[in-house]
Design an enzyme around this catalytic site. Structure first.
Site, short mmCIF file in Angstrom:
data_model
loop_
_atom_site.label_atom_id
_atom_site.label_comp_id
_atom_site.label_asym_id
_atom_site.label_seq_id
_atom_site.Cartn_x
_atom_site.Cartn_y
_atom_site.Cartn_z
N ILE A 154 30.69 5.01 -31.87
CA ILE A 154 29.93 6.10 -31.22
C ILE A 154 28.46 5.68 -31.04
O ILE A 154 27.87 5.88 -29.97
CB ILE A 154 30.05 7.40 -32.05
N ALA A 229 26.44 13.58 -35.90
CA ALA A 229 27.21 13.03 -37.02
C ALA A 229 27.71 14.17 -37.90
O ALA A 229 28.76 14.76 -37.65
CB ALA A 229 26.35 12.04 -37.80
N ARG A 230 26.92 14.53 -38.91
CA ARG A 230 27.25 15.64 -39.79
C ARG A 230 25.93 16.26 -40.28
O ARG A 230 24.94 15.54 -40.46
CB ARG A 230 28.02 15.17 -41.02
N GLU A 259 28.74 25.04 -41.49
CA GLU A 259 29.25 25.52 -40.19
C GLU A 259 30.38 26.51 -40.43
O GLU A 259 31.18 26.29 -41.33
CB GLU A 259 29.78 24.33 -39.37
N HIS A 277 29.18 22.47 -32.72
CA HIS A 277 30.07 21.35 -33.06
C HIS A 277 31.10 21.10 -31.94
O HIS A 277 32.30 21.30 -32.13
CB HIS A 277 30.77 21.61 -34.40
C1 8YV Z 1 36.04 17.74 -34.14
C2 8YV Z 1 34.86 16.09 -35.77
O1 8YV Z 1 35.26 18.79 -33.65
O2 8YV Z 1 35.97 14.06 -35.31
C3 8YV Z 1 35.42 14.77 -36.15
O3 8YV Z 1 35.32 14.41 -37.33
O4 8YV Z 1 34.18 16.68 -36.53
C4 8YV Z 1 35.09 16.63 -34.40
O5 8YV Z 1 35.49 15.68 -33.50
C5 8YV Z 1 36.96 18.19 -35.16
O6 8YV Z 1 37.67 17.19 -35.79
C6 8YV Z 1 37.94 19.22 -34.64
O7 8YV Z 1 37.94 20.14 -35.58
#
Ligand code: 8YV
Length: 311
Positions: A154, A229-230, A259, A277
């Site tokens: 990414i 990211a997070r 979240e 998100h």
């Molecule tokens: C998604 C994510 O929104 O890939 C991840 O880890 O946080 C996101 O792509 C999620 O997985 C769907 O709930």
């Protein structure tokens, strides 16, 4: 008898109907299913969840027949991988399926902040423009320095897009190099050499709160933070203070602590664009992710290893 699975986080209707066709699906989000889920606990062989939701070790321990957690996403930070492995539970993700869309959202957030997209939209819709009000000038991307923290797929995809916009890319990465982007040893060095700091690293104990008051201080009064990211990578009270007092200029945020019940202090910050998100949330990518989840489940219940297993 169809194999039984636990659906921790809902998926697209097209994918859920295919899950229903192949499996008995127990939906954790449906309060009406509480009792039937309790009765099914010993028979549930796989769980499906989102990257941001994961599954707790308590839940893993409540499912004695669990062999697979299929993550509809790439993040595994909400799953104790060592605990899963110790229980013999495979964890599989949708690696690769969402790279482009997440990088696209990073650019969209950067453009939205720099070109005042949300404010402009509001000015037109409110009639302010028509009544003579104008939008303050935005900032160009060309010539600005983008610092990427975390150079996985990414981070690379974001850097390639940013170069096409005329930005100069630099990065900080624990494990990856790049043939022509300069590397910095740590986030302080990266932030002090960047106009825009973009977070693309996985959430780990090492990356927890890496963006703190000193990092925001060196990013500086023209600086912009992008987080795809997070939330855990950021000291949110420090970020909120930095946006309020002009320590940095702006932020584009797709991810947060707690979240979706994020800190209400985000809601009235200037020069800040907030997304719920959504980085992987396109029709195409969510279909691709769903196919990978279906493939992982099919392999697991056929007695084969899940193709995109990560632990
Ligand atoms: C998604 C994510 O929104 O890939 C991840 O880890 O946080 C996101 O792509 C999620 O997985 C769907 O709930």
């Amino acid at each position: 008898m169809k194999p039984e699975i636990l659906l921790v986080e809902s998926m697209m209707p097209q994918i859920e109907s295919r899950l229903d066709a192949a499996y008995t699906v127990h939906r954790l989000s449906d309060p009406a299913q509480r009792a039937s889920i309790d009765a099914a606990l010993p028979r549930i062989g796989a769980a499906v969840t989102g990257g941001g939701t994961g599954i707790s070790s308590d839940w893993i321990d409540r499912l004695p027949a669990l062999g697979l957690v299929a993550v509809n996403g790439v993040g595994t930070d909400r799953i104790d991988l060592a605990h899963a492995a110790a229980r013999g539970v495979a964890v599989a993700t949708t690696l690769g399926a969402l790279t482009d869309d997440v990088a696209d959202l990073g650019m969209a957030l950067l453009l939205a902040v720099s070109r005042r997209l949300v404010e402009g939209d509001l000015l037109v819709r409110s009639g302010g423009w028509q009544a003579g009000a104008s939008l303050p000038l935005g900032r160009s991307l060309r010539g600005r320095k983008l610092g990427i923290f975390g150079l996985g797929s990414i981070g690379r995809a974001l850097g390639e897009r940013a170069e096409a916009f005329g930005m100069a890319v630099r990065f900080c990465s624990r494990s990856s190099g790049h043939p022509h982007w300069p590397a910095h040893p740590d986030i302080m060095a990266l932030a002090s050499d960047s106009d825009v700091l973009a977070l693309c690293a996985a959430a780990t104990p090492e990356t927890r709160r890496v963006v703190d008051a000193p990092v925001l201080g060196v990013l500086g009064p023209d600086g912009v933070l992008i987080n795809i990211a997070r939330g855990s990578l950021v000291d949110e009270p420090a970020l909120i203070a930095a946006l309020r007092d002009g320590t940095i200029k702006g932020a584009g945020l797709d991810v947060f602590d707690n979240e979706p019940r994020i800190s209400p202090e985000f809601l009235d910050l200037p020069d800040t664009v907030l997304m719920p998100h959504q980085a992987s949330a396109t029709l195409e990518t969510r279909l691709r992710m769903g196919e990978i989840v279906l493939d992982n489940l099919a392999a697991h219940f056929a007695g084969r290893a899940a193709p995109t297993r990560v632990n």
